[in-house]
Scaffold this motif. Sequence first.
Motif, PDB file in Angstrom:
ATOM      1  N   VAL A 138      64.463  45.349  33.374  1.00 51.55           N
ATOM      2  CA  VAL A 138      63.708  45.453  34.633  1.00 51.55           C
ATOM      3  C   VAL A 138      62.220  45.322  34.330  1.00 51.55           C
ATOM      4  CG1 VAL A 138      63.201  46.863  36.669  1.00 51.55           C
ATOM      5  CG2 VAL A 138      65.466  47.001  35.579  1.00 51.55           C
ATOM      6  N   PRO A 139      61.528  44.335  34.909  1.00 51.29           N
ATOM      7  CA  PRO A 139      60.089  44.207  34.654  1.00 51.29           C
ATOM      8  C   PRO A 139      59.307  45.384  35.225  1.00 51.29           C
ATOM      9  CG  PRO A 139      60.790  42.672  36.359  1.00 51.29           C
ATOM     10  CD  PRO A 139      62.040  43.300  35.812  1.00 51.29           C
ATOM     11  N   ALA A 140      58.130  45.604  34.657  1.00 50.89           N
ATOM     12  CA  ALA A 140      57.345  46.792  35.018  1.00 50.89           C
ATOM     13  C   ALA A 140      57.052  46.869  36.511  1.00 50.89           C
ATOM     14  CB  ALA A 140      56.039  46.807  34.218  1.00 50.89           C
ATOM     15  N   THR A 174      56.217  42.330  29.773  1.00 51.69           N
ATOM     16  CA  THR A 174      55.965  43.184  28.618  1.00 51.69           C
ATOM     17  C   THR A 174      56.731  44.483  28.798  1.00 51.69           C
ATOM     18  OG1 THR A 174      54.245  44.237  27.250  1.00 51.69           O
ATOM     19  CG2 THR A 174      53.930  44.306  29.633  1.00 51.69           C
ATOM     20  N   TYR A 175      56.763  45.298  27.750  1.00 58.63           N
ATOM     21  CA  TYR A 175      57.311  46.641  27.873  1.00 58.63           C
ATOM     22  C   TYR A 175      56.342  47.491  28.684  1.00 58.63           C
ATOM     23  CZ  TYR A 175      59.295  51.151  26.587  1.00 58.63           C
ATOM     24  OH  TYR A 175      59.853  52.401  26.630  1.00 58.63           O
ATOM     25  N   ILE A 176      56.877  48.430  29.429  1.00 60.23           N
ATOM     26  CA  ILE A 176      56.077  49.187  30.393  1.00 60.23           C
ATOM     27  C   ILE A 176      54.956  50.000  29.748  1.00 60.23           C
ATOM     28  CG2 ILE A 176      57.503  51.272  30.411  1.00 60.23           C
ATOM     29  CD1 ILE A 176      57.169  51.268  33.519  1.00 60.23           C
ATOM     30  N   ALA A 177      55.047  50.290  28.452  1.00 56.82           N
ATOM     31  CA  ALA A 177      54.011  51.096  27.795  1.00 56.82           C
ATOM     32  C   ALA A 177      52.636  50.459  27.935  1.00 56.82           C
ATOM     33  CB  ALA A 177      54.353  51.287  26.316  1.00 56.82           C
ATOM     34  N   SER A 178      52.579  49.134  27.929  1.00 63.16           N
ATOM     35  CA  SER A 178      51.281  48.452  28.078  1.00 63.16           C
ATOM     36  C   SER A 178      50.632  48.835  29.404  1.00 63.16           C
ATOM     37  CB  SER A 178      51.464  46.937  28.013  1.00 63.16           C
ATOM     38  OG  SER A 178      52.258  46.556  26.918  1.00 63.16           O
ATOM     39  N   TRP A 179      51.439  48.880  30.458  1.00 56.70           N
ATOM     40  CA  TRP A 179      50.942  49.277  31.781  1.00 56.70           C
ATOM     41  C   TRP A 179      50.630  50.774  31.835  1.00 56.70           C
ATOM     42  CZ3 TRP A 179      52.801  46.630  36.775  1.00 56.70           C
ATOM     43  CH2 TRP A 179      53.011  45.254  36.563  1.00 56.70           C
TER      44      TRP A 179
END
Length: 372
Positions: A314-316, A87-92
Motif C-alpha cells: 500500500v503506497p504511503a 517509497t517506504y512510509i518512514a520517509s514520509w
Amino acid sequence: MTEEIPFLDLRGPYRELADELDAACKRVLRSGWYILGSEVAAFEQEFAAYCGVTHCIGVGNGLEALSLILHAYGIGKNDEVIVPANTYIASWLAVSHNGATPVPVEPDEHTYNIDPALVERAITPKTKAIMAVHLYGQTADMDPLNDLAARYHLKVIEDAAQAHGALYKGRKAGSLGHAAGFSFYPGKNLGAFGDGGAVLTNDTHLAELVRKLRNYGSATKYYNDVIGFNSRLDELQAALLRVKLARLDQWNECRRKIAAVYQQGLRQTSLVLPAVPAWADPVWHLYVVRSAARDQLQRRLAEAGIQTMIHYPVPAHLQKAYGPLRMAAGSLPLTEKIHAEVLSLPMGPHLSPADQQRIIAAVCSILPEVAD
C-alpha cells in the motif's frame, strides 16, 4: 519435503562471522561501557570514511536519523518537503514528525526512484527540502536534484536506508546531498542485531547539532544546550556493525552476482525486470520484479517453498495514517500501479547458487500458467 528458501537468510552473517562477532560482543561486555563510548566513536569514523564524508553520528534508527536531520535544519510547521511517492512510509513519517508536510512526486517508471523531471513543478514558497530515497539499493538521479536545490535554495536529504555502498557516478550513497540518514535494521545490507541508524554529512554545524540532539541536547553530561531527544546507537550494536562493515563490499558483490543471475535467467519471462542506468552501481538490497499476475505468482512460489515479499503493498498516500492529506486512489497512478505489481525475490549474500537456480526455474514454470 523440499526445504523452504527464506526471503533473507539472517543467520548467514553470524554463521560466517561468529568468532569475530562473539569477540566484539565480549569486548563490549567486558568494558562496562555501553552508551556513547569508544565502539560508537570508532564505527562513526569508519563508516564516515567508507561513505566519503566528514561526519557520521550514530542514532537509534533510520527514521530518527531522518527526523533529526530535518529538526536540525529547522524544518517544521508550515514547511513542505518533497518526497518520493513510491517509497517506504518512514520517509514520509520523518517529515510529519517534525510538523512539516510531505509533498509526493511520482517516480521514474524504470528506476522506481523519484523523477527529477517532475520535482520542479512541486516546489512552492513553502518547500524547504527534497528527500531523495535510494530505493531497493539503487541511487536516485542526484545531479538534477542538487541542481534544482541550488536554484531554489533547498536542502537535499538522502534516505539511504537501503543503499549501503551504492554508487552514483562513482560516489557513495550518503555523500550525495547535504545530509543522509541510514538505517541498520537487521535486514539491511549493513544490518545490526537490532535497531540502529546514522546521520552522515559534511556540514560541521549540522553534525554538532545532531550530536547534541541525539543525546538530550547535551554535548557535556548534565549540561543541555538545546531541547533534545534520546536516540543513540549503542556500543554493542556499533561493535557488531564494525565487524560487518569490513565484509560489506564483499557481500554487496555477492548481491550483484545474484542479480546478474536473475537478470539472465528471467530475461525471457513476462516479468518487468529491474533497470540500471549507466550512472548507477546498485547494491541490490532488494531484487524487485513486476507482474500483473503478482499475487498469483507469489502464492504459487510460496507453495513451491520459496518465500517472497511485497515492497510495498500500500503506497504511503493511501495509508490510513495519511488520510488527512485527502489523496484519493488514482491521485498518484504510476505509484499505485507499481505497488500493485511489485514482488521481491529472495536476495542476500548467503543465497546459494542452487537456490538461485531453483527460484528461476520455479518462476519460469509458474508464470505461463498464472498469466493465462
